[in-house]
Design a protein around this motif. Structure first.
Motif, PDB file in Angstrom:
ATOM      1  N   GLU A  85       0.825  -1.204   0.000  1.00  0.00           N
ATOM      2  CA  GLU A  85       0.000   0.000   0.000  1.00  0.00           C
ATOM      3  C   GLU A  85       0.859   1.254   0.000  1.00  0.00           C
ATOM      4  N   ALA A  86       1.968   1.230   0.728  1.00  0.00           N
ATOM      5  CA  ALA A  86       2.901   2.365   0.702  1.00  0.00           C
ATOM      6  C   ALA A  86       3.476   2.525  -0.700  1.00  0.00           C
ATOM      7  N   ASP A  98       7.622  16.321  -5.654  1.00  0.00           N
ATOM      8  CA  ASP A  98       7.706  16.630  -4.222  1.00  0.00           C
ATOM      9  C   ASP A  98       6.574  17.527  -3.740  1.00  0.00           C
ATOM     10  N   ASP A  99       5.650  17.880  -4.612  1.00  0.00           N
ATOM     11  CA  ASP A  99       4.557  18.784  -4.253  1.00  0.00           C
ATOM     12  C   ASP A  99       3.380  18.008  -3.672  1.00  0.00           C
ATOM     13  N   VAL A 100       3.664  17.326  -2.577  1.00  0.00           N
ATOM     14  CA  VAL A 100       2.679  16.464  -1.926  1.00  0.00           C
ATOM     15  C   VAL A 100       2.655  16.794  -0.442  1.00  0.00           C
ATOM     16  N   ALA A 101       1.481  16.843   0.134  1.00  0.00           N
ATOM     17  CA  ALA A 101       1.315  16.975   1.577  1.00  0.00           C
ATOM     18  C   ALA A 101       0.280  15.945   2.022  1.00  0.00           C
ATOM     19  N   VAL A 102       0.375  15.534   3.278  1.00  0.00           N
ATOM     20  CA  VAL A 102      -0.520  14.510   3.810  1.00  0.00           C
ATOM     21  C   VAL A 102      -1.215  15.046   5.057  1.00  0.00           C
ATOM     22  N   VAL A 103      -2.520  14.888   5.066  1.00  0.00           N
ATOM     23  CA  VAL A 103      -3.301  15.127   6.278  1.00  0.00           C
ATOM     24  C   VAL A 103      -3.880  13.786   6.680  1.00  0.00           C
ATOM     25  N   SER A 149      -0.951   6.369  11.546  1.00  0.00           N
ATOM     26  CA  SER A 149       0.494   6.314  11.775  1.00  0.00           C
ATOM     27  C   SER A 149       0.800   6.323  13.266  1.00  0.00           C
ATOM     28  N   ASP A 150       2.003   5.908  13.579  1.00  0.00           N
ATOM     29  CA  ASP A 150       2.477   5.864  14.953  1.00  0.00           C
ATOM     30  C   ASP A 150       3.920   6.349  14.941  1.00  0.00           C
ATOM     31  N   ALA A 151       4.186   7.451  15.631  1.00  0.00           N
ATOM     32  CA  ALA A 151       5.527   8.046  15.643  1.00  0.00           C
ATOM     33  C   ALA A 151       6.578   7.079  16.167  1.00  0.00           C
ATOM     34  N   ARG A 152       6.151   6.072  16.927  1.00  0.00           N
ATOM     35  CA  ARG A 152       7.102   5.093  17.472  1.00  0.00           C
ATOM     36  C   ARG A 152       7.395   3.960  16.497  1.00  0.00           C
ATOM     37  N   SER A 153       6.694   3.949  15.379  1.00  0.00           N
ATOM     38  CA  SER A 153       6.841   2.858  14.422  1.00  0.00           C
ATOM     39  C   SER A 153       7.718   3.284  13.245  1.00  0.00           C
ATOM     40  N   ASP A 154       8.377   2.314  12.658  1.00  0.00           N
ATOM     41  CA  ASP A 154       9.151   2.539  11.444  1.00  0.00           C
ATOM     42  C   ASP A 154       8.577   1.672  10.331  1.00  0.00           C
ATOM     43  N   GLY A 155       7.245   1.586  10.288  1.00  0.00           N
ATOM     44  CA  GLY A 155       6.586   0.772   9.277  1.00  0.00           C
ATOM     45  C   GLY A 155       6.632   1.432   7.910  1.00  0.00           C
ATOM     46  N   PRO A 156       6.210   0.697   6.891  1.00  0.00           N
ATOM     47  CA  PRO A 156       6.221   1.237   5.535  1.00  0.00           C
ATOM     48  C   PRO A 156       5.436   2.544   5.402  1.00  0.00           C
ATOM     49  N   GLY A 157       4.299   2.626   6.082  1.00  0.00           N
ATOM     50  CA  GLY A 157       3.503   3.851   6.023  1.00  0.00           C
ATOM     51  C   GLY A 157       4.235   5.035   6.617  1.00  0.00           C
ATOM     52  N   LEU A 161       5.356   8.474   4.694  1.00  0.00           N
ATOM     53  CA  LEU A 161       4.826   9.760   5.138  1.00  0.00           C
ATOM     54  C   LEU A 161       5.925  10.711   5.587  1.00  0.00           C
ATOM     55  N   ALA A 162       7.059  10.181   6.015  1.00  0.00           N
ATOM     56  CA  ALA A 162       8.180  11.027   6.436  1.00  0.00           C
ATOM     57  C   ALA A 162       8.758  11.832   5.262  1.00  0.00           C
ATOM     58  N   ARG A 163       8.449  11.440   4.052  1.00  0.00           N
ATOM     59  CA  ARG A 163       8.951  12.146   2.873  1.00  0.00           C
ATOM     60  C   ARG A 163       8.232  13.465   2.623  1.00  0.00           C
ATOM     61  N   TRP A 164       7.012  13.590   3.145  1.00  0.00           N
ATOM     62  CA  TRP A 164       6.163  14.731   2.821  1.00  0.00           C
ATOM     63  C   TRP A 164       5.734  15.451   4.104  1.00  0.00           C
ATOM     64  N   PRO A 165       5.375  16.738   3.976  1.00  0.00           N
ATOM     65  CA  PRO A 165       4.754  17.394   5.135  1.00  0.00           C
ATOM     66  C   PRO A 165       3.529  16.576   5.567  1.00  0.00           C
ATOM     67  N   HIS A 166       3.380  16.398   6.878  1.00  0.00           N
ATOM     68  CA  HIS A 166       2.377  15.462   7.400  1.00  0.00           C
ATOM     69  C   HIS A 166       1.730  16.073   8.638  1.00  0.00           C
ATOM     70  N   LEU A 167       0.433  16.220   8.603  1.00  0.00           N
ATOM     71  CA  LEU A 167      -0.340  16.762   9.717  1.00  0.00           C
ATOM     72  C   LEU A 167      -1.347  15.718  10.166  1.00  0.00           C
ATOM     73  N   VAL A 168      -1.412  15.492  11.471  1.00  0.00           N
ATOM     74  CA  VAL A 168      -2.403  14.580  12.046  1.00  0.00           C
ATOM     75  C   VAL A 168      -3.425  15.426  12.789  1.00  0.00           C
ATOM     76  N   ILE A 169      -4.698  15.196  12.480  1.00  0.00           N
ATOM     77  CA  ILE A 169      -5.785  15.909  13.151  1.00  0.00           C
ATOM     78  C   ILE A 169      -6.760  14.902  13.723  1.00  0.00           C
TER      79      ILE A 169
END
Length: 191
Positions: A85-86, A98-103, A149-157, A161-169
Motif C-alpha cells: 500500500e505504501a 515533491d509537491d505532496v502533503a498529507v493530512v 500512523s504511529d511516531a514510534r513505528s518505522d513501518g512502511p507507512g 509519510l516522512a517524505r512529505w509534510p504530514h499533519l495529524v488531526i
C-alpha cells in the motif's frame, strides 16, 4: 501543495473534509470512492478486473491532474504496515513530484460508526448503504489493520509519510468545516 492526500480509517471523514477543503480553495476533490463506485456496477469488489481498473483509473486521473496543474485532494485508507500500500501510494503521488502533503484524520471507532451512517456518506457511497455490512466492515478493518500512523513505528507507512509534510488531526469533535480550516491554515505554512 498541489497534491493533498487525506488518509485515515473508514468513516473518519476524509471525503467530507476533502469536499470542505475544495469548497474553500482551488483544490479539486477525487475521493477514493469516485473510482470504486463506478466499477462496482460492473465488477465485484476485489476481483482482478476491479483491482486493475481501480488502480488504472486513479493513476490516470492523478497523472492528468498533475499534467494540467490541478491542485488535487485524494482520499485513501492505508494499511500502515502494508508495504504494497505504501508502494502504491508512492507511485500514485509520483506525478506531483515533491509537491505532496498529507493530512491524516483520526477519530475513535464509536465516532466513525456514527459517521458511517450519515446521509452525505450514504448518498456518495452506495456500496455503504447496507448498514449492517458497512458497520461490520468498519469494525473488521479496525481490528485487522493499523490505519493510522504511529511516531514510534518505522513501518512502511511511516517511512513513506516522512517524505512529505504530514499533519495529524483528531477530528472526533470537529466539524468538516473546522477541520478544513485547520488544514488550509497548515498548508499556507508549507508553501
Amino acid at each position: 501543495m498541489p497534491l493533498l492526500l487525506i488518509l485515515g480509517p473508514p468513516a473518519v471523514g476524509k471525503m467530507t473534509v476533502g469536499r470542505a477543503i475544495a469548497d474553500r480553495s482551488d483544490f479539486r476533490l477525487f475521493h477514493n470512492h469516485h473510482s470504486i463506485e463506478m466499477l462496482l456496477d460492473v465488477f465485484d469488489y476485489g476481483t482482478p478486473p476491479f483491482r486493475t481498473l481501480n488502480s488504472e483509473v486513479r493513476r490516470r486521473v492523478v497523472e492528468e491532474a498533475a499534467a494540467s496543474g490541478t491542485d488535487l485532494v485524494f482520499t485513501f485508507v492505508m494499511g500502515m504496515d502494508e508495504q504494497a500500500e505504501a508502494d502504491y501510494l508512492e507511485r500514485l503521488a509520483s506525478p506531483y513530484g515533491d509537491d505532496v502533503a498529507v493530512v491524516e484524520l483520526v477519530a475513535d471507532l464509536d465516532t466513525r460508526l456514527v459517521r458511517n451512517r450519515t446521509e452525505h456518506r450514504l448518498a456518495e457511497k452506495k456500496s455503504k448503504r447496507d448498514l449492517e455490512w458497512s458497520d461490520n466492515n468498519v469494525r473488521e478493518l479496525e481490528a485487522g489493520y493499523r490505519m493510522t500512523s504511529d511516531a514510534r513505528s518505522d513501518g512502511p507507512g511511516e517511512r513513506l509519510l516522512a517524505r512529505w509534510p504530514h499533519l495529524v488531526i483528531d477530528n472526533s469533535d470537529l466539524s468538516a468545516d473546522e477541520t478544513a480550516e485547520q488544514v488550509l491554515a497548515w498548508l499556507v505554512t508549507h508553501e
